[in-house]
Write a protein that holds these residues in place. Sequence first.
Motif, PDB file in Angstrom:
ATOM      1  N   ASP A 257       0.843  -1.197   0.000  1.00  0.00           N
ATOM      2  CA  ASP A 257       0.000   0.000   0.000  1.00  0.00           C
ATOM      3  C   ASP A 257       0.877   1.245   0.000  1.00  0.00           C
ATOM      4  N   GLU A 258       0.266   2.381  -0.209  1.00  0.00           N
ATOM      5  CA  GLU A 258       0.982   3.661  -0.221  1.00  0.00           C
ATOM      6  C   GLU A 258       0.526   4.528   0.955  1.00  0.00           C
ATOM      7  N   GLY A 259       0.218   3.868   2.065  1.00  0.00           N
ATOM      8  CA  GLY A 259      -0.299   4.568   3.237  1.00  0.00           C
ATOM      9  C   GLY A 259       0.771   5.244   4.061  1.00  0.00           C
ATOM     10  N   ARG A 260       0.459   5.447   5.329  1.00  0.00           N
ATOM     11  CA  ARG A 260       1.349   6.231   6.183  1.00  0.00           C
ATOM     12  C   ARG A 260       2.616   5.485   6.580  1.00  0.00           C
ATOM     13  N   GLY A 261       2.641   4.174   6.393  1.00  0.00           N
ATOM     14  CA  GLY A 261       3.834   3.403   6.711  1.00  0.00           C
ATOM     15  C   GLY A 261       4.006   3.157   8.195  1.00  0.00           C
ATOM     16  N   ILE A 262       5.082   2.451   8.525  1.00  0.00           N
ATOM     17  CA  ILE A 262       5.355   2.061   9.905  1.00  0.00           C
ATOM     18  C   ILE A 262       6.754   2.524  10.272  1.00  0.00           C
ATOM     19  N   ASP A 263       6.875   3.142  11.418  1.00  0.00           N
ATOM     20  CA  ASP A 263       8.179   3.610  11.876  1.00  0.00           C
ATOM     21  C   ASP A 263       9.102   2.425  12.157  1.00  0.00           C
ATOM     22  N   SER A 264      10.399   2.597  11.903  1.00  0.00           N
ATOM     23  CA  SER A 264      11.365   1.509  12.048  1.00  0.00           C
ATOM     24  C   SER A 264      11.399   0.940  13.465  1.00  0.00           C
ATOM     25  N   ARG A 265      11.183   1.794  14.466  1.00  0.00           N
ATOM     26  CA  ARG A 265      11.218   1.296  15.847  1.00  0.00           C
ATOM     27  C   ARG A 265       9.970   0.483  16.197  1.00  0.00           C
ATOM     28  N   ASP A 266       8.903   0.630  15.391  1.00  0.00           N
ATOM     29  CA  ASP A 266       7.678  -0.133  15.627  1.00  0.00           C
ATOM     30  C   ASP A 266       7.667  -1.476  14.906  1.00  0.00           C
ATOM     31  N   LEU A 267       8.462  -1.602  13.844  1.00  0.00           N
ATOM     32  CA  LEU A 267       8.419  -2.809  13.003  1.00  0.00           C
ATOM     33  C   LEU A 267       8.609  -4.114  13.788  1.00  0.00           C
ATOM     34  N   PRO A 268       9.566  -4.190  14.717  1.00  0.00           N
ATOM     35  CA  PRO A 268       9.739  -5.470  15.436  1.00  0.00           C
ATOM     36  C   PRO A 268       8.556  -5.839  16.323  1.00  0.00           C
ATOM     37  N   ARG A 269       7.645  -4.884  16.583  1.00  0.00           N
ATOM     38  CA  ARG A 269       6.577  -5.129  17.569  1.00  0.00           C
ATOM     39  C   ARG A 269       5.172  -5.194  16.957  1.00  0.00           C
ATOM     40  N   ILE A 270       5.049  -5.005  15.650  1.00  0.00           N
ATOM     41  CA  ILE A 270       3.708  -4.866  15.074  1.00  0.00           C
ATOM     42  C   ILE A 270       2.874  -6.143  15.165  1.00  0.00           C
ATOM     43  N   PHE A 271       3.531  -7.302  15.356  1.00  0.00           N
ATOM     44  CA  PHE A 271       2.777  -8.554  15.463  1.00  0.00           C
ATOM     45  C   PHE A 271       2.505  -8.939  16.913  1.00  0.00           C
ATOM     46  N   GLU A 272       2.871  -8.062  17.844  1.00  0.00           N
ATOM     47  CA  GLU A 272       2.607  -8.345  19.250  1.00  0.00           C
ATOM     48  C   GLU A 272       1.152  -8.034  19.588  1.00  0.00           C
ATOM     49  N   LYS A 273       0.607  -8.815  20.494  1.00  0.00           N
ATOM     50  CA  LYS A 273      -0.795  -8.642  20.874  1.00  0.00           C
ATOM     51  C   LYS A 273      -1.020  -7.289  21.539  1.00  0.00           C
ATOM     52  N   GLY A 274      -1.962  -6.526  20.997  1.00  0.00           N
ATOM     53  CA  GLY A 274      -2.343  -5.254  21.596  1.00  0.00           C
ATOM     54  C   GLY A 274      -1.459  -4.078  21.231  1.00  0.00           C
ATOM     55  N   PHE A 275      -0.365  -4.305  20.485  1.00  0.00           N
ATOM     56  CA  PHE A 275       0.511  -3.186  20.145  1.00  0.00           C
ATOM     57  C   PHE A 275      -0.097  -2.365  19.009  1.00  0.00           C
ATOM     58  N   THR A 276      -0.149  -1.064  19.192  1.00  0.00           N
ATOM     59  CA  THR A 276      -0.697  -0.183  18.155  1.00  0.00           C
ATOM     60  C   THR A 276       0.428   0.583  17.473  1.00  0.00           C
ATOM     61  N   SER A 277       0.969   1.584  18.163  1.00  0.00           N
ATOM     62  CA  SER A 277       2.037   2.372  17.565  1.00  0.00           C
ATOM     63  C   SER A 277       2.625   3.271  18.635  1.00  0.00           C
ATOM     64  N   THR A 278       3.905   3.591  18.485  1.00  0.00           N
ATOM     65  CA  THR A 278       4.503   4.591  19.366  1.00  0.00           C
ATOM     66  C   THR A 278       4.395   5.978  18.749  1.00  0.00           C
ATOM     67  N   VAL A 279       4.382   6.018  17.409  1.00  0.00           N
ATOM     68  CA  VAL A 279       4.301   7.308  16.711  1.00  0.00           C
ATOM     69  C   VAL A 279       2.869   7.835  16.722  1.00  0.00           C
ATOM     70  N   HIS A 280       1.905   6.920  16.429  1.00  0.00           N
ATOM     71  CA  HIS A 280       0.485   7.309  16.387  1.00  0.00           C
ATOM     72  C   HIS A 280      -0.235   6.684  17.575  1.00  0.00           C
ATOM     73  N   HIS A 281       0.279   6.928  18.764  1.00  0.00           N
ATOM     74  CA  HIS A 281      -0.237   6.264  19.958  1.00  0.00           C
ATOM     75  C   HIS A 281      -1.659   6.695  20.312  1.00  0.00           C
ATOM     76  N   GLN A 282      -2.068   7.869  19.846  1.00  0.00           N
ATOM     77  CA  GLN A 282      -3.403   8.378  20.171  1.00  0.00           C
ATOM     78  C   GLN A 282      -4.463   7.958  19.145  1.00  0.00           C
ATOM     79  N   ASP A 283      -4.070   7.107  18.198  1.00  0.00           N
ATOM     80  CA  ASP A 283      -5.007   6.662  17.162  1.00  0.00           C
ATOM     81  C   ASP A 283      -5.973   5.645  17.757  1.00  0.00           C
ATOM     82  N   HIS A 284      -7.207   6.070  18.001  1.00  0.00           N
ATOM     83  CA  HIS A 284      -8.192   5.192  18.639  1.00  0.00           C
ATOM     84  C   HIS A 284      -8.767   4.160  17.672  1.00  0.00           C
TER      85      HIS A 284
END
Length: 333
Positions: A257-284
């Motif tokens: 996709d051509e969306g907002r992408g994922i920050d490099s520091r978030d990539l190792p954690r994106i498959f963890e249960k309940g992890f959303t984002s450190t950059v967009h942490h307020q995204d409900h």
Amino acid sequence: MFITYLKERRSWILLFLLLQFLIIFIAYIDSAVSMESALYYVFLSAIIFVIFILIRYQREMKFYQELKDAEDLLGFSDRELLSPFEGMVAESITHHFEVLKKAVSENGRRLDQEKDELLSWIHEVKTPLTALRLMIDRLEDQALKKEMTYEWLRIHLLLDQQLHQKRIPFMENDLYIEQTDLESVIFGEVKTLQSWCIQKGIGFDIDLEYNEVMTDAKWLAFILRQLLTNAVKYSDASDIQIRSGEWNGQIILEIADEGRGIDSRDLPRIFEKGFTSTVHHQDHAATGMGLYLARKAAQPLKIRIDVESAPGKGSTFTLTFPKSNEFLQITGM
């Protein structure tokens, strides 16, 4: 184990050494006591004490070794041969083990009951949800129809995610591995998201060099649903690229996709249960469950999911399907 026993009984050893030193000291200061007799007594006492230590070690460590190795804490052998203190320990452990065993059994029963009730509720909700979709389709106000279809889709996807989350621990009982037509699975998921994609101005560019893979069609559809939902959710007007090909003798499927992408520091954690984002942490809108469930469902199917992404440049998820020998492990043939 013997060193551990000596450390545990160091008070005995220190007391014995102190008594022997006391005897030698008395013989040294009291001429009435022969030093040779005192040393002879110390020598005999040392031999007797060493024999005593060895016998007690064999007797006591048998119990503690059973305690250490026991898988079933109710299985102490020769309980009538235990010392009073060992018997008290064994009785206390057995009692607490039985209490905990009953508590675990009761909690397991309650969890199973709650899971069954939740699954039943999800299935019950699907009926009015289907009726609601039919009612939405009859609406003549197109603007209202689009808005209601979008909200209906959100509810449908959340229920579907919850349903599959409860099924994943037992999905191996539900697997049916067969030649699966990628095009039909992909188009089915794209059609489900069609109203949402139209609303956001998102299209799909699909190019399948390889159209058939050996997998479970239903669970593959669920995995693709999570990836495509994420791609649509975090993209604006653009095309989502879906490609299949071959790499290192294995069929791969790429979703870019051509969306907002994922920050490099978030990539190792994106498959963890309940992890959303450190950059967009307020995204409900993020639940932190979609990618977690996708990977959990992929594991029994021997599908590897990799991701490449950068902020502002979109994300590319790659599904690598198993080779023939890995497929045999899934089917047990």
